[in-house]
Enzyme design. Structure first.
Site, short mmCIF file in Angstrom:
data_model
loop_
_atom_site.label_atom_id
_atom_site.label_comp_id
_atom_site.label_asym_id
_atom_site.label_seq_id
_atom_site.Cartn_x
_atom_site.Cartn_y
_atom_site.Cartn_z
N CYS A 83 -35.58 -37.58 -3.82
CA CYS A 83 -36.66 -38.49 -4.19
C CYS A 83 -36.10 -39.88 -4.49
O CYS A 83 -36.60 -40.89 -3.98
CB CYS A 83 -37.41 -37.92 -5.39
SG CYS A 83 -38.90 -38.82 -5.83
N CYS A 84 -35.03 -39.95 -5.30
CA CYS A 84 -34.42 -41.24 -5.62
C CYS A 84 -33.86 -41.91 -4.36
O CYS A 84 -33.93 -43.13 -4.22
CB CYS A 84 -33.29 -41.07 -6.63
SG CYS A 84 -33.82 -40.95 -8.35
N CYS A 96 -38.89 -44.23 -13.60
CA CYS A 96 -40.17 -43.67 -13.15
C CYS A 96 -40.76 -42.77 -14.24
O CYS A 96 -40.03 -42.05 -14.94
CB CYS A 96 -39.95 -42.85 -11.90
SG CYS A 96 -39.37 -43.80 -10.49
N CYS A 102 -29.64 -42.71 -10.69
CA CYS A 102 -30.51 -42.60 -9.53
C CYS A 102 -29.76 -42.84 -8.22
O CYS A 102 -30.28 -42.56 -7.14
CB CYS A 102 -31.67 -43.60 -9.64
SG CYS A 102 -31.12 -45.29 -9.92
N CYS A 154 -39.83 -39.04 -14.73
CA CYS A 154 -38.41 -38.75 -15.03
C CYS A 154 -37.90 -39.51 -16.25
O CYS A 154 -36.69 -39.64 -16.44
CB CYS A 154 -37.55 -39.11 -13.82
SG CYS A 154 -38.03 -38.24 -12.31
FE1 SF4 Z 1 -38.34 -39.91 -7.84
FE2 SF4 Z 1 -37.82 -39.57 -10.45
FE3 SF4 Z 1 -36.05 -40.82 -8.83
FE4 SF4 Z 1 -38.37 -41.97 -9.50
S1 SF4 Z 1 -36.64 -41.47 -10.88
S2 SF4 Z 1 -37.47 -41.96 -7.48
S3 SF4 Z 1 -39.79 -40.20 -9.52
S4 SF4 Z 1 -36.69 -38.65 -8.77
#
Ligand code: SF4
Length: 236
Positions: free
Chosen positions: A123-124, A206, A232, A209
C-alpha cells in the site's frame, strides 16, 4: 548546477552531497536551505507530511516561492488536508499535491479493500513511494523534515547525502533538531500546526495507520502500531 564541469550528473551530485555533508554538519537549518537553493535553484523541492509546517516555514523564509510537495495518499485525516491547504495558501510557497496512480476505489477494486491491513508495504509503495519517485525525477535535490531523534531508525540521518535509490541529493535541514527545537520554532514563528498534534498525534500519516502516541513512546510509535513496520519507505 553550474558547478558541474566535465562530470556526469551522478558524479556531480555525489560530489556536491559529500562535500556539503562535511561543510554543513553543524550549520543552521537556514544555511542548509540557502545552500540547497543556491546550488540547485528550481531543481530543489521540499516535501511535507503536514504534521506541522516548520520546514515549509523555514524554507519559505529563506527561499520565498520554494516548491513544497505533499503526497495525498487518499487516506489522510481531514485535519491534515486542511493543514496542507493553509500552508499552500498562507506561506510564500509553490504547493504541489501529488496523487497515486490509482484512487482508493481503484486500488480496492484491483487489490481488495483495506490493503493497508493485509500488506501495508505494498500500500505504501503504491500510494507514497512510487508517486514521490515519479515527482523527484524532475529534480536534483529533495529536502525533508526527517530528524534523528524521531526514532531509532532515523538516528543516523545525514544532513546531506546522495540518495542511491533515486539518484538525487537528499537534504535533511532539521536532522539535528530535537522536539523542543521544533516546538520552540513553531511557537516563536506562529507556525501552522496540524490540530491533531495537540490531540496527541506526534507523527501523523494516513488515518488507518496512525494512532496517538502512548506515554513514553517515541514520536513515531503511533505509526503502524502493533506491527513491525516503522517506515513507509520514503526515507529508505
Ligand atoms: Fe497505505 Fe497505511 Fe501506507 Fe497510508 S500509511 S499508504 S494507508 S499502508
Amino acid at each position: 548546477m553550474s558547478t558541474c564541469v566535465q562530470e556526469t550528473r551522478e558524479q556531480c551530485l555525489r560530489r556536491l552531497a559529500h562535500q556539503a555533508d562535511a561543510d554543513l554538519a553543524s550549520a543552521s537549518a537556514q544555511d542548509i536551505l540557502r545552500w540547497a537553493a543556491d546550488t540547485f535553484g528550481d531543481r530543489f523541492l521540499i516535501t511535507s507530511s503536514m504534521g506541522d509546517s516548520v520546514l515549509a516555514h523555514l524554507a519559505s523564509s529563506v527561499v520565498p516561492g520554494v516548491q513544497v510537495a505533499f503526497l495525498d495518499t487518499g487516506y489522510h485525516f481531514p485535519q491534515t488536508l486542511q493543514t496542507r491547504d493553509r500552508v499552500f495558501d498562507e506561506l510564500p510557497v509553490r504547493g504541489i499535491t501529488v496523487h497515486p496512480e490509482l484512487t482508493v476505489l481503484e486500488q480496492n477494486e484491483a487489490f481488495g479493500a483495506r490493503l493497508y491491513e493485509r500488506d501495508p508495504d505494498q500500500c505504501c509503495e503504491m500510494r507514497k513511494v512510487k508517486p514521490l519517485n515519479r515527482v523527484l525525477t524532475g529534480y536534483d535535490a529533495w529536502g525533508s523534515g526527517v530528524r534523528r531523534d524521531e526514532a531509532a531508525s532515523r538516528a543516523n540521518t545525514p544532513v546531506v547525502a546522495y540518495n542511491e535509490r533515486r539518484g538525487i541529493v537528499k537534504i535533511s535541514p532539521l536532522a539535528t533538531w530535537t522536539d523542543d527545537d521544533v516546538q520552540a520554532y513553531a511557537e516563536a514563528n506562529d507556525v501552522i500546526v496540524n490540530p491533531l498534534v495537540d490531540a496527541g498525534f506526534a507523527s501523523i500519516g494516513c488515518a488507518p495507520c496512525t494512532q496517538r502516541v502512548q506515554p513514553g513512546g517515541d514520536a513515531r510509535s503511533g505509526r503502524w502500531a502493533g506491527s513491525e513496520k516503522t517506515e513507509c519507505g520514503l526515507h529508505l
